[in-house]
Write a protein that holds these residues in place. Structure first.
Motif, PDB file in Angstrom:
ATOM      1  N   GLY A 234       0.776  -1.233   0.000  1.00 29.19           N
ATOM      2  CA  GLY A 234       0.000   0.000   0.000  1.00 29.19           C
ATOM      3  C   GLY A 234       0.802   1.275   0.000  1.00 29.19           C
ATOM      4  N   LEU A 235       2.133   1.202   0.174  1.00 27.62           N
ATOM      5  CA  LEU A 235       2.945   2.416   0.180  1.00 27.62           C
ATOM      6  C   LEU A 235       3.065   2.981  -1.234  1.00 27.62           C
ATOM      7  N   LYS A 236       2.932   4.281  -1.351  1.00 25.59           N
ATOM      8  CA  LYS A 236       3.107   4.966  -2.630  1.00 25.59           C
ATOM      9  C   LYS A 236       4.531   5.513  -2.654  1.00 25.59           C
ATOM     10  N   ILE A 237       5.384   4.872  -3.461  1.00 23.95           N
ATOM     11  CA  ILE A 237       6.819   5.170  -3.466  1.00 23.95           C
ATOM     12  C   ILE A 237       7.216   5.821  -4.784  1.00 23.95           C
ATOM     13  N   ARG A 238       7.887   6.955  -4.688  1.00 25.26           N
ATOM     14  CA  ARG A 238       8.411   7.594  -5.902  1.00 25.26           C
ATOM     15  C   ARG A 238       9.576   6.785  -6.428  1.00 25.26           C
ATOM     16  N   VAL A 239       9.569   6.550  -7.749  1.00 24.30           N
ATOM     17  CA  VAL A 239      10.669   5.881  -8.424  1.00 24.30           C
ATOM     18  C   VAL A 239      11.057   6.698  -9.650  1.00 24.30           C
ATOM     19  N   GLN A 240      12.211   6.364 -10.236  1.00 26.96           N
ATOM     20  CA  GLN A 240      12.587   6.970 -11.501  1.00 26.96           C
ATOM     21  C   GLN A 240      11.651   6.454 -12.606  1.00 26.96           C
ATOM     22  N   ASN A 241      11.582   7.213 -13.699  1.00 26.00           N
ATOM     23  CA  ASN A 241      10.722   6.827 -14.815  1.00 26.00           C
ATOM     24  C   ASN A 241      11.410   5.710 -15.608  1.00 26.00           C
ATOM     25  N   ASN A 242      11.353   4.514 -15.030  1.00 24.63           N
ATOM     26  CA  ASN A 242      12.076   3.370 -15.556  1.00 24.63           C
ATOM     27  C   ASN A 242      11.185   2.146 -15.349  1.00 24.63           C
ATOM     28  N   ASN A 243      10.850   1.471 -16.435  1.00 25.97           N
ATOM     29  CA  ASN A 243       9.907   0.356 -16.365  1.00 25.97           C
ATOM     30  C   ASN A 243      10.357  -0.741 -15.413  1.00 25.97           C
ATOM     31  N   LEU A 244      11.665  -1.018 -15.388  1.00 24.07           N
ATOM     32  CA  LEU A 244      12.159  -2.082 -14.522  1.00 24.07           C
ATOM     33  C   LEU A 244      12.082  -1.687 -13.049  1.00 24.07           C
ATOM     34  N   HIS A 245      12.348  -0.432 -12.752  1.00 27.22           N
ATOM     35  CA  HIS A 245      12.198   0.034 -11.369  1.00 27.22           C
ATOM     36  C   HIS A 245      10.745  -0.095 -10.928  1.00 27.22           C
ATOM     37  N   MET A 246       9.835   0.329 -11.803  1.00 30.91           N
ATOM     38  CA  MET A 246       8.415   0.266 -11.461  1.00 30.91           C
ATOM     39  C   MET A 246       7.967  -1.179 -11.286  1.00 30.91           C
ATOM     40  N   ALA A 247       8.443  -2.073 -12.162  1.00 31.97           N
ATOM     41  CA  ALA A 247       8.066  -3.484 -12.057  1.00 31.97           C
ATOM     42  C   ALA A 247       8.571  -4.087 -10.751  1.00 31.97           C
ATOM     43  N   MET A 248       9.781  -3.704 -10.331  1.00 36.35           N
ATOM     44  CA  MET A 248      10.324  -4.238  -9.091  1.00 36.35           C
ATOM     45  C   MET A 248       9.491  -3.805  -7.895  1.00 36.35           C
ATOM     46  N   PHE A 249       9.128  -2.532  -7.830  1.00 37.27           N
ATOM     47  CA  PHE A 249       8.374  -2.063  -6.668  1.00 37.27           C
ATOM     48  C   PHE A 249       6.933  -2.560  -6.680  1.00 37.27           C
ATOM     49  N   GLU A 250       6.399  -2.800  -7.848  1.00 35.40           N
ATOM     50  CA  GLU A 250       5.096  -3.457  -7.909  1.00 35.40           C
ATOM     51  C   GLU A 250       5.200  -4.871  -7.349  1.00 35.40           C
ATOM     52  N   ALA A 251       6.287  -5.580  -7.707  1.00 38.53           N
ATOM     53  CA  ALA A 251       6.495  -6.935  -7.200  1.00 38.53           C
ATOM     54  C   ALA A 251       6.664  -6.937  -5.682  1.00 38.53           C
ATOM     55  N   LEU A 252       7.226  -5.870  -5.141  1.00 36.58           N
ATOM     56  CA  LEU A 252       7.417  -5.773  -3.695  1.00 36.58           C
ATOM     57  C   LEU A 252       6.151  -5.362  -2.962  1.00 36.58           C
ATOM     58  N   GLY A 253       5.098  -5.038  -3.717  1.00 37.54           N
ATOM     59  CA  GLY A 253       3.798  -4.824  -3.094  1.00 37.54           C
ATOM     60  C   GLY A 253       3.355  -3.393  -2.925  1.00 37.54           C
ATOM     61  N   CYS A 254       4.133  -2.432  -3.420  1.00 40.25           N
ATOM     62  CA  CYS A 254       3.734  -1.037  -3.250  1.00 40.25           C
ATOM     63  C   CYS A 254       3.332  -0.417  -4.581  1.00 40.25           C
ATOM     64  N   SER A 255       2.970   0.851  -4.546  1.00 35.04           N
ATOM     65  CA  SER A 255       2.519   1.564  -5.733  1.00 35.04           C
ATOM     66  C   SER A 255       3.618   2.516  -6.197  1.00 35.04           C
ATOM     67  N   PRO A 256       4.387   2.149  -7.240  1.00 41.64           N
ATOM     68  CA  PRO A 256       5.475   3.019  -7.712  1.00 41.64           C
ATOM     69  C   PRO A 256       4.924   4.204  -8.500  1.00 41.64           C
ATOM     70  N   THR A 257       5.478   5.384  -8.239  1.00 41.84           N
ATOM     71  CA  THR A 257       4.993   6.616  -8.863  1.00 41.84           C
ATOM     72  C   THR A 257       6.163   7.420  -9.397  1.00 41.84           C
ATOM     73  N   PRO A 258       6.309   7.534 -10.724  1.00 40.65           N
ATOM     74  CA  PRO A 258       7.409   8.341 -11.273  1.00 40.65           C
ATOM     75  C   PRO A 258       7.198   9.832 -11.013  1.00 40.65           C
ATOM     76  N   ILE A 259       8.226  10.477 -10.472  1.00 43.75           N
ATOM     77  CA  ILE A 259       8.211  11.923 -10.232  1.00 43.75           C
ATOM     78  C   ILE A 259       9.618  12.435 -10.520  1.00 43.75           C
ATOM     79  N   ALA A 260       9.732  13.574 -11.167  1.00 43.41           N
ATOM     80  CA  ALA A 260      11.046  14.149 -11.460  1.00 43.41           C
ATOM     81  C   ALA A 260      11.820  14.391 -10.167  1.00 43.41           C
TER      82      ALA A 260
END
Length: 403
Positions: A234-260
């Motif tokens: 359920g945590l909303k975590i900022r990540v870089q705009n990178n598909n693999l980063h987003m996929a990893m954090f989705e796999a870890l159970g949180c909501s990845p959000t790209p932000i500059a």
């Protein structure tokens, strides 16, 4: 830009102890921390009479002062002097940062340019453009280099994703286990590094001269300590705009959000996201302790810097100049790694003293995180090409096995 010696910079920061900006954005993010105490009689390392850190910039600069001699500082004071040599090489270098003094990777750049000036004298003229003056986005920076709008830029390899998948192996979660391994993987002479640098040249015509040490990435948030995978839900975590980063954090159970990156402090402050992930050096520089309560030492990715130039421009230089550049890169990158290993604990101690609660994943939890993140390893070959992924992965695992 005005030229400054270390002494001048320290004097300036002592007078402006409350005017502290985060690396990359140039915004005032506050500088007090590490307890109370008076701001009078601040020492060169940013402490008051009671030993509290009250000037974070002066403290950051002091952590790397040992790497520069008086001779170095004299050269640095005149590093941007104009050259009268009619055959001079003009090198315009951009940075998203405000100086080359406040972090190990930036001090690596400073060492690099000092070494070049020592060797080349008036054959080279440097012009430095700080605070994203030459651009702050990947398109502005990498596109500008491709167009030869300027000669060099200090950036990070993670931002190359839309231009080349050369450095995508570093985006694979838990492939590199710790800081020492990351430094070794990206060191000059490493097979993995050579493969990545050459692919970048082939894909987009840009040469990464140095891969300075930024560090292992960790998670911060303002909700709760993260000790198990369950805590990530359920945590909303900022990540870089990178598909693999987003996929990893989705796999870890949180909501990845790209932000500059330049907008992240404000996003954390306004609760747009619950947390973010970055190396300790970035978390320290950006002073996220003001807007984040918890840090989890997750060691999920290694981030390397990129001192990058246009390949065609580099090849146009005389051979002896290219040799000097290559030699300076080795010296500067080695300093960057040693510098980070030497001062990362001090940056972490500062953040703890300023109120951030820091915990480290147990070996069992680390393995659980890794096993969950490895679900994305199967996607890696499709993103960067199976042959390339297998070659670089093998080279990285060879380095790690020898650590």
């Amino acid at each position: 830009m005005k030229k400054r010696t270390l002494a001048m910079l320290l004097a300036c920061t002592m007078m402006l102890s409350l005017v502290l900006t985060g690396c990359g954005s140039g915004k005032d993010k506050g500088g007090n921390g590490g307890g109370g105490g008076s701001n009078t009689a601040v020492t060169e390392d940013g402490r008051d009479a009671d030993g509290n850190i009250v000037d974070r910039t002066a403290y950051a600069v002091s952590l790397g002062a040992q790497w520069f001699t008086d001779e170095d500082l004299e050269i640095w004071e005149h590093i941007q002097d104009k050259s009268d040599n009619p055959d001079k090489i003009v090198w315009r270098q951009g940075l998203v940062n405000r100086s080359m003094d406040e972090a190990p990777t930036l001090r690596g750049d400073k060492r690099f340019f000092i070494e070049l000036k020592k060797a080349l004298g008036d054959r080279i003229e440097f012009q430095f453009y700080f605070n994203s003056t030459l651009g702050g986005t990947a398109d502005q920076i990498l596109g500008g280099l491709q167009a030869k709008s300027f000669e060099g830029y200090s950036y990070n390899v993670g931002a190359f994703y839309e231009y080349t998948k050369a450095f995508t192996p570093l985006d694979i979660g838990f492939l590199i286990p710790d800081l020492e391994a990351g430094i070794a993987v990206c060191a000059p002479g490493s097979e993995a590094r050579d493969l990545m640098v050459q692919r970048c040249i082939d894909d987009c015509g840009l040469r990464v001269l140095m891969m300075g040490a930024i560090g292992m990435r960790h998670i911060t948030d303002d909700k709760r300590p993260i000790e198990t995978l369950e805590d990530m839900k359920g945590l909303k975590i900022r990540v870089q705009n990178n598909n693999l980063h987003m996929a990893m954090f989705e796999a870890l159970g949180c909501s990845p959000t790209p932000i500059a990156f330049s907008e992240l402090f404000t996003a954390l402050q306004q609760k747009t996201v619950d947390g973010q992930e970055n190396p300790i050096s970035n978390i320290f520089e950006q002073n996220y302790v003001e807007v984040q309560k918890y840090m989890t030492l997750s060691n999920h990715l290694y981030t390397a810097a990129a001192t990058v130039v246009n390949e065609e421009w580099y090849q146009s230089l005389p051979q002896d100049v290219r040799d000097i550049i290559d030699d300076a890169c080795v010296v500067a990158q080695e300093q960057s790694g040693k510098d980070l290993l030497n001062c990362e604990a001090a940056m972490l101690d500062y953040m703890k003293s300023a109120g951030m609660q820091v915990n480290e994943l147990t070996p069992e939890a680390q393995e659980e995180f890794k096993n969950r993140a490895m679900s994305m390893w199967d996607e890696a070959g499709g993103v960067m090409g199976e042959d390339y992924w297998n070659s670089v992965r093998t080279a990285i695992e060879d380095v790690v096995s020898k650590m």
